[in-house]
Design a protein around this motif. Structure first.
Motif, PDB file in Angstrom:
ATOM      1  N   ASP A  29       0.899  -1.396   0.025  1.00  0.00           N
ATOM      2  CA  ASP A  29       0.186   0.096  -0.095  1.00  0.00           C
ATOM      3  C   ASP A  29       0.913   1.216   0.101  1.00  0.00           C
ATOM      4  OD1 ASP A  29      -1.660   1.987   0.375  1.00  0.00           O
ATOM      5  OD2 ASP A  29      -2.574   1.324   2.269  1.00  0.00           O
ATOM      6  N   PRO A  30       0.898   1.921  -1.135  1.00  0.00           N
ATOM      7  CA  PRO A  30       1.922   3.169  -1.089  1.00  0.00           C
ATOM      8  C   PRO A  30       1.341   4.341  -0.075  1.00  0.00           C
ATOM      9  CG  PRO A  30       1.095   2.480  -3.524  1.00  0.00           C
ATOM     10  CD  PRO A  30       0.238   1.795  -2.531  1.00  0.00           C
ATOM     11  N   GLU A  31       0.489   4.403   0.560  1.00  0.00           N
ATOM     12  CA  GLU A  31      -0.115   5.294   1.498  1.00  0.00           C
ATOM     13  C   GLU A  31       0.599   4.723   3.003  1.00  0.00           C
ATOM     14  OE1 GLU A  31      -1.323   8.084   0.854  1.00  0.00           O
ATOM     15  OE2 GLU A  31      -1.253   7.381  -1.151  1.00  0.00           O
ATOM     16  N   LYS A  32       1.091   3.584   2.951  1.00  0.00           N
ATOM     17  CA  LYS A  32       1.751   3.350   4.206  1.00  0.00           C
ATOM     18  C   LYS A  32       3.197   3.433   4.212  1.00  0.00           C
ATOM     19  CE  LYS A  32      -1.472  -0.422   5.384  1.00  0.00           C
ATOM     20  NZ  LYS A  32      -1.637  -1.894   5.517  1.00  0.00           N
ATOM     21  N   PRO A  33       3.895   4.173   5.150  1.00  0.00           N
ATOM     22  CA  PRO A  33       5.401   4.546   5.154  1.00  0.00           C
ATOM     23  C   PRO A  33       6.513   3.190   4.779  1.00  0.00           C
ATOM     24  CG  PRO A  33       4.309   5.658   6.845  1.00  0.00           C
ATOM     25  CD  PRO A  33       3.195   4.627   6.416  1.00  0.00           C
ATOM     26  N   GLU A  34       6.055   2.127   5.700  1.00  0.00           N
ATOM     27  CA  GLU A  34       6.721   0.875   5.318  1.00  0.00           C
ATOM     28  C   GLU A  34       6.688   0.552   3.828  1.00  0.00           C
ATOM     29  OE1 GLU A  34       5.984   1.792   9.627  1.00  0.00           O
ATOM     30  OE2 GLU A  34       4.697   1.493   7.917  1.00  0.00           O
ATOM     31  N   ASP A  35       5.679   0.720   3.192  1.00  0.00           N
ATOM     32  CA  ASP A  35       5.426   0.035   2.197  1.00  0.00           C
ATOM     33  C   ASP A  35       5.836   0.986   0.957  1.00  0.00           C
ATOM     34  OD1 ASP A  35       4.101  -1.972   3.229  1.00  0.00           O
ATOM     35  OD2 ASP A  35       2.126  -2.039   2.403  1.00  0.00           O
ATOM     36  N   ALA A  36       5.522   2.259   1.097  1.00  0.00           N
ATOM     37  CA  ALA A  36       6.126   3.238   0.218  1.00  0.00           C
ATOM     38  C   ALA A  36       7.647   2.989   0.070  1.00  0.00           C
ATOM     39  CB  ALA A  36       5.846   4.684   0.863  1.00  0.00           C
ATOM     40  N   LEU A  37       8.407   2.794   1.409  1.00  0.00           N
ATOM     41  CA  LEU A  37      10.048   2.610   1.211  1.00  0.00           C
ATOM     42  C   LEU A  37      10.210   1.161   0.544  1.00  0.00           C
ATOM     43  CD1 LEU A  37      12.595   3.873   2.435  1.00  0.00           C
ATOM     44  CD2 LEU A  37      12.210   2.176   4.231  1.00  0.00           C
ATOM     45  N   GLU A  38       9.488   0.171   0.948  1.00  0.00           N
ATOM     46  CA  GLU A  38       9.732  -0.806   0.086  1.00  0.00           C
ATOM     47  C   GLU A  38       9.336  -0.711  -1.357  1.00  0.00           C
ATOM     48  OE1 GLU A  38      10.445  -5.001  -0.467  1.00  0.00           O
ATOM     49  OE2 GLU A  38      10.890  -3.613   1.150  1.00  0.00           O
ATOM     50  N   ILE A  39       8.514  -0.027  -1.807  1.00  0.00           N
ATOM     51  CA  ILE A  39       8.341   0.338  -3.252  1.00  0.00           C
ATOM     52  C   ILE A  39       9.541   0.762  -3.833  1.00  0.00           C
ATOM     53  CG2 ILE A  39       6.951   1.768  -5.021  1.00  0.00           C
ATOM     54  CD1 ILE A  39       4.449   0.900  -3.476  1.00  0.00           C
ATOM     55  N   MET A  40      10.232   1.788  -3.010  1.00  0.00           N
ATOM     56  CA  MET A  40      11.303   2.655  -3.459  1.00  0.00           C
ATOM     57  C   MET A  40      12.329   1.494  -3.708  1.00  0.00           C
ATOM     58  SD  MET A  40      12.936   5.023  -4.795  1.00  0.00           S
ATOM     59  CE  MET A  40      11.605   6.500  -4.588  1.00  0.00           C
ATOM     60  N   LYS A  41      12.460   0.615  -2.414  1.00  0.00           N
ATOM     61  CA  LYS A  41      13.633  -0.226  -2.502  1.00  0.00           C
ATOM     62  C   LYS A  41      13.537  -1.189  -3.663  1.00  0.00           C
ATOM     63  CE  LYS A  41      16.068  -3.483   0.746  1.00  0.00           C
ATOM     64  NZ  LYS A  41      15.868  -4.107   2.061  1.00  0.00           N
ATOM     65  N   ARG A  42      12.463  -1.545  -3.853  1.00  0.00           N
ATOM     66  CA  ARG A  42      12.263  -2.706  -4.968  1.00  0.00           C
ATOM     67  C   ARG A  42      12.612  -1.926  -6.208  1.00  0.00           C
ATOM     68  NH1 ARG A  42       8.631  -7.023  -3.822  1.00  0.00           N
ATOM     69  NH2 ARG A  42       7.469  -6.959  -5.527  1.00  0.00           N
ATOM     70  N   THR A  43      12.325  -0.542  -6.570  1.00  0.00           N
ATOM     71  CA  THR A  43      12.740   0.367  -7.472  1.00  0.00           C
ATOM     72  C   THR A  43      14.352   0.013  -7.666  1.00  0.00           C
ATOM     73  OG1 THR A  43      10.610   1.354  -7.358  1.00  0.00           O
ATOM     74  CG2 THR A  43      12.344   2.374  -8.767  1.00  0.00           C
ATOM     75  N   GLN A  44      15.063   0.566  -6.463  1.00  0.00           N
ATOM     76  CA  GLN A  44      16.246   0.708  -6.646  1.00  0.00           C
ATOM     77  C   GLN A  44      17.208  -0.617  -6.626  1.00  0.00           C
ATOM     78  OE1 GLN A  44      17.268   3.475  -7.457  1.00  0.00           O
ATOM     79  NE2 GLN A  44      15.498   4.741  -7.263  1.00  0.00           N
ATOM     80  N   CYS A  45      16.670  -1.762  -5.619  1.00  0.00           N
ATOM     81  CA  CYS A  45      17.819  -2.692  -5.256  1.00  0.00           C
ATOM     82  C   CYS A  45      17.348  -3.935  -5.961  1.00  0.00           C
ATOM     83  CB  CYS A  45      17.381  -2.785  -3.801  1.00  0.00           C
ATOM     84  SG  CYS A  45      17.597  -1.177  -2.755  1.00  0.00           S
ATOM     85  N   ASN A 142      17.679   5.526   4.025  1.00  0.00           N
ATOM     86  CA  ASN A 142      16.240   5.567   3.802  1.00  0.00           C
ATOM     87  C   ASN A 142      15.515   5.021   4.854  1.00  0.00           C
ATOM     88  OD1 ASN A 142      15.705   7.362   1.302  1.00  0.00           O
ATOM     89  ND2 ASN A 142      17.071   5.982   0.533  1.00  0.00           N
ATOM     90  N   TYR A 143      14.381   5.614   5.639  1.00  0.00           N
ATOM     91  CA  TYR A 143      13.768   4.836   6.690  1.00  0.00           C
ATOM     92  C   TYR A 143      12.542   5.349   6.297  1.00  0.00           C
ATOM     93  CZ  TYR A 143      18.231   4.597   9.164  1.00  0.00           C
ATOM     94  OH  TYR A 143      19.687   4.392   9.590  1.00  0.00           O
ATOM     95  N   PRO A 144      11.505   4.489   7.099  1.00  0.00           N
ATOM     96  CA  PRO A 144      10.068   4.698   6.922  1.00  0.00           C
ATOM     97  C   PRO A 144       9.486   6.092   7.692  1.00  0.00           C
ATOM     98  CG  PRO A 144      10.391   2.683   8.377  1.00  0.00           C
ATOM     99  CD  PRO A 144      11.663   3.246   7.715  1.00  0.00           C
ATOM    100  N   TYR A 145      10.376   6.538   8.533  1.00  0.00           N
ATOM    101  CA  TYR A 145      10.142   7.664   9.232  1.00  0.00           C
ATOM    102  C   TYR A 145      11.666   8.551   9.524  1.00  0.00           C
ATOM    103  CZ  TYR A 145       5.880   5.268  10.607  1.00  0.00           C
ATOM    104  OH  TYR A 145       4.587   4.322  10.185  1.00  0.00           O
ATOM    105  N   SER A 146      11.109   9.644   9.281  1.00  0.00           N
ATOM    106  CA  SER A 146      12.488  10.471   9.423  1.00  0.00           C
ATOM    107  C   SER A 146      12.599  10.849  10.950  1.00  0.00           C
ATOM    108  CB  SER A 146      12.016  12.158   8.860  1.00  0.00           C
ATOM    109  OG  SER A 146      10.968  12.451   9.661  1.00  0.00           O
ATOM    110  N   ALA A 147      13.871  11.725  11.305  1.00  0.00           N
ATOM    111  CA  ALA A 147      14.314  11.540  12.652  1.00  0.00           C
ATOM    112  C   ALA A 147      13.202  12.526  13.345  1.00  0.00           C
ATOM    113  CB  ALA A 147      15.647  12.623  12.654  1.00  0.00           C
TER     114      ALA A 147
END
Length: 302
Positions: A29-45, A142-147
């Protein structure tokens, strides 16, 4: 004993399948921070942490000079090899770090051979071509949440039918290592714009049964002349335009890239180590080191 071991093995396999089924069926789900990060990771990695991934692009390089038609200067073939490693932070969650190195070769637009020298049509001088070879080109963690607790979000991500698009514009304006210490007053800062447009199939990206996704990419860069061109401050810019994709293996790269890497850049068959502490390199920093080394060598001869 053999039958009992066989029964235990079957039971363990069935249990593993049952326990893994819910995760295997999950849709990101792109609206969830953890899933949005996973989408970016799957794009890049790559397919897993520590497994290399390779991007390839191919295109053309033009000049843009006020008062004259644009000129096709070079064809270009490039690649980036990277890996991602898992990192954790007690406040920001589980994230990843990407490390990479990349090359792009300038090719003769008529023969498509790698250029060693180039006849500058503006100055009449023949100059040595310095290929793009940046090692490393690493990303920030990159993390699901910023500092400060802000959730990770891909603001440009959008879906259209079976496709998902993810464009990024990267305006660059920073200290030029080849210029002096007074760039805020007299100019000469590095000024460029890079544009990355990713496209991928939504089903491939969002279904976690797939270990990764294989997007296509388009890349545009508008920048100053390359320093090796010896343009001496001449007005004008370069326009790079290329398209490519994430590949499933290094072997899928075009022969011209693999041959040149084998000949002159053997370290580019693998990414840097996951804990690589080095500063990133650019054409400008690499060129400065090359010129400084050549000048030092000349000085030693005298």
């Amino acid at each position: 004993m053999r039958n009992m071991l066989k029964h235990v093995a079957l039971t363990s396999s069935a249990l593993a399948f049952i326990m893994g089924a819910p995760a295997a069926a999950r849709t990101l789900d792109p609206e969830k921070p953890e899933d949005a990060l996973e989408i970016m990771k799957r794009t890049q990695c790559g397919t897993a942490d520590g497994v290399p991934a390779v991007y390839h692009w191919s295109g053309r390089v033009y000049s843009r000079v006020q008062g004259e038609p644009d000129r096709l200067l070079f064809n270009g073939e490039g690649m980036n090899i990277r890996q991602c490693v898992r990192i954790e932070d007690p406040k920001r969650g589980v994230g990843y770090r990407q490390v990479s190195r990349e090359v792009m070769f300038y090719l003769d637009p008529k023969t498509n051979e790698v250029l060693r020298t180039w006849d500058n049509p503006w100055t009449g001088e023949t100059v040595k071509v310095m290929q793009i070879a940046n090692d490393p080109v690493n990303s920030r963690p990159n993390y699901p949440y910023s500092a400060d607790g802000k959730p990770y979000k891909i603001s440009t991500l959008r879906r259209q039918g079976k496709w998902m698009f993810m464009p990024f514009e990267v305006p660059l304006f920073y200290h030029n290592v080849l210029a002096g210490d007074y760039q805020d007053y007299v100019g000469n800062k590095y000024h460029a714009m890079e544009i990355f447009d990713f496209a991928f199939l939504a089903d491939e990206m969002l279904d976690t049964r797939n270990p990764t996704a294989y997007p296509t990419i388009s890349w545009v860069r508008i920048s100053d002349w390359m320093p090796w061109m010896k343009m001496r401050g001449r007005q004008g810019q370069m326009v790079f335009n290329a398209m490519g994709a994430k590949l499933k293996s290094y072997d899928e790269l075009p022969k011209v890239i693999k041959d040149e890497i084998a000949l002159n850049y053997p370290e580019y068959t693998a990414p840097p180590p996951g804990d690589d502490p080095r500063k990133n390199e650019t054409t400008w920093t690499v060129f400065k080191k090359m010129i400084d080394a050549e000048r030092a060598a000349e000085k030693e001869k005298k």
